[in-house]
Design a protein around this motif. Structure first.
Motif, mmCIF file in Angstrom:
data_model
loop_
_atom_site.group_PDB
_atom_site.id
_atom_site.type_symbol
_atom_site.label_atom_id
_atom_site.label_comp_id
_atom_site.label_asym_id
_atom_site.label_seq_id
_atom_site.Cartn_x
_atom_site.Cartn_y
_atom_site.Cartn_z
ATOM 1 N N SER A 63 -1.930 -39.837 -72.433
ATOM 2 C CA SER A 63 -3.128 -39.059 -72.748
ATOM 3 C C SER A 63 -2.850 -37.978 -73.783
ATOM 4 O O SER A 63 -1.720 -37.494 -73.925
ATOM 5 C CB SER A 63 -3.673 -38.398 -71.480
ATOM 6 N N GLU A 65 -3.891 -34.983 -73.460
ATOM 7 C CA GLU A 65 -3.576 -33.772 -72.699
ATOM 8 C C GLU A 65 -2.085 -33.654 -72.428
ATOM 9 O O GLU A 65 -1.503 -32.563 -72.552
ATOM 10 C CB GLU A 65 -4.358 -33.768 -71.379
ATOM 11 N N GLN A 66 -1.440 -34.761 -72.066
ATOM 12 C CA GLN A 66 0.003 -34.729 -71.829
ATOM 13 C C GLN A 66 0.754 -34.416 -73.114
ATOM 14 O O GLN A 66 1.683 -33.598 -73.119
ATOM 15 C CB GLN A 66 0.472 -36.070 -71.265
ATOM 16 N N GLU A 68 -0.360 -32.840 -75.802
ATOM 17 C CA GLU A 68 -0.600 -31.466 -76.242
ATOM 18 C C GLU A 68 0.180 -30.459 -75.400
ATOM 19 O O GLU A 68 0.693 -29.464 -75.927
ATOM 20 C CB GLU A 68 -2.091 -31.135 -76.208
ATOM 21 N N ARG A 69 0.278 -30.713 -74.102
ATOM 22 C CA ARG A 69 1.055 -29.809 -73.248
ATOM 23 C C ARG A 69 2.496 -29.717 -73.736
ATOM 24 O O ARG A 69 3.084 -28.625 -73.799
ATOM 25 C CB ARG A 69 1.022 -30.320 -71.803
ATOM 26 N N HIS A 92 -1.546 -39.539 -80.735
ATOM 27 C CA HIS A 92 -1.947 -38.173 -80.403
ATOM 28 C C HIS A 92 -0.942 -37.137 -80.893
ATOM 29 O O HIS A 92 -1.292 -35.965 -81.056
ATOM 30 C CB HIS A 92 -2.116 -38.012 -78.887
#
Length: 304
Positions: A63, A65-66, A68-69, A92
């Motif tokens: 994802s 989100e993963q 970007e973290r 991503h």
């Protein structure tokens, strides 16, 4: 993508300042750790992005989100991030990196799977045209693995260069340092030379590893015909065994990182250190050491 007057990576006259590195025997473990911490906190050029948490592996769709973290974890320490693929969530990485102000080296992963290669190449072109690519890498160690012929590989490189014409994005190919001497055609068709240098995988003892890497880099300079060079991978595992005279240990991993970053800074050499986070899935072909190349552990904490 907006026009840029000059490339981020510029050709230069190469003259290497040779350094001998840190004498780790004169420092306690805590002193070595403090120097390592100071080195990693004093922003260095770039790092190879590690995608996968425990239980994940290539083929899983990761994802945004993963990604970007993890990018947020890296941002205080580096100026640039390198990605290895343009599918299955890897696309991503450059988007998140750009969102957080980092420069990107974006790779299309090529193999003997021609259908997957099409997805990768089209993904790289799309990311570049969307403004997310500062340097494009068409393949990683394809010749080293014997996945494609030189002719097929050059075809992909030429195709990406043609698609990105006018965007001022240098296009190259990543492989072991000696492949550019063996195949001058790679240099001819690349805008930038992207070389992996691993004293560990050549069984070099840690006390001689910096000098060995400097010699590897010198061979790339000889082959590069004056074109700009990036060290796209180098590193040392913190545990998991050894190879000939090279042994994985926390002390060796810290010394190699300190020596490498100091030397590349002295010589203004762009580098993507391998790697960011430990990844458990990598214990296959590489053996136990494969899981321990990160500067951060698998829980995303700084290792030392």
């Amino acid at each position: 993508m907006s026009y840029r007057e000059e490339s981020y990576y510029k050709p230069k006259a190469y003259s290497q300042i040779t350094t001998h590195g840190l004498d780790a025997s004169k420092h306690s473990f805590e002193e070595l750790k403090n120097i390592w911490r100071q080195t990693i906190n004093d922003e260095f050029h770039g790092i190879c992005f590690s995608m996968y948490e425990d239980g994940q592996e290539p083929g899983d769709d990761i994802s945004f989100e993963q990604v970007e973290r993890r990018i947020k974890k890296l941002k205080p320490h580096v100026k640039a991030v390198r990605s290895f693929s343009c599918i299955e969530g890897n696309e991503h990485v450059p988007v998140a990196a750009k969102k957080h102000g980092l420069t990107t080296l974006v790779g299309a992963w090529l193999s003997d799977d021609k259908d997957a290669n099409e997805e990768e190449i089209e993904g790289l072109i799309a990311l570049a045209k969307a403004g997310n690519v500062d340097v494009a890498a068409v393949g990683n160690e394809v010749l080293y693995r014997n996945d494609l012929s030189l002719e097929d590989l050059l075809g992909y490189i030429k195709r990406v260069k043609e698609a990105l014409k006018g965007l001022n994005i240098p296009v190259g190919y990543v492989d072991a340092y000696y492949e550019f001497s063996r195949h001058p055609e790679l240099v001819e068709h690349s805008d930038i030379i992207l070389a992996n240098l691993y004293p560990y995988w050549e069984g070099c003892p840690i006390d001689y590893a910096l000098g060995h890497m400097q010699a590897m880099y010198g061979q790339v300079v000889d082959a590069a015909q004056g074109k700009p060079i990036i060290i796209t991978e180098t590193g040392w595992p913190s545990e998991g065994g050894g190879l000939k005279g090279a042994f994985a240990s926390p002390e060796s991993a810290m010394k190699y990182f300190i020596d490498t970053i100091n030397w590349t800074k002295q010589n203004d050499i762009p580098i993507f250190y391998f790697s960011s986070f430990d990844e458990s899935w990598k214990t296959g072909d590489e053996g136990d050491v494969g899981a321990y190349w990160g500067l951060w552990d698998k829980h995303e904490n700084l290792k030392f």
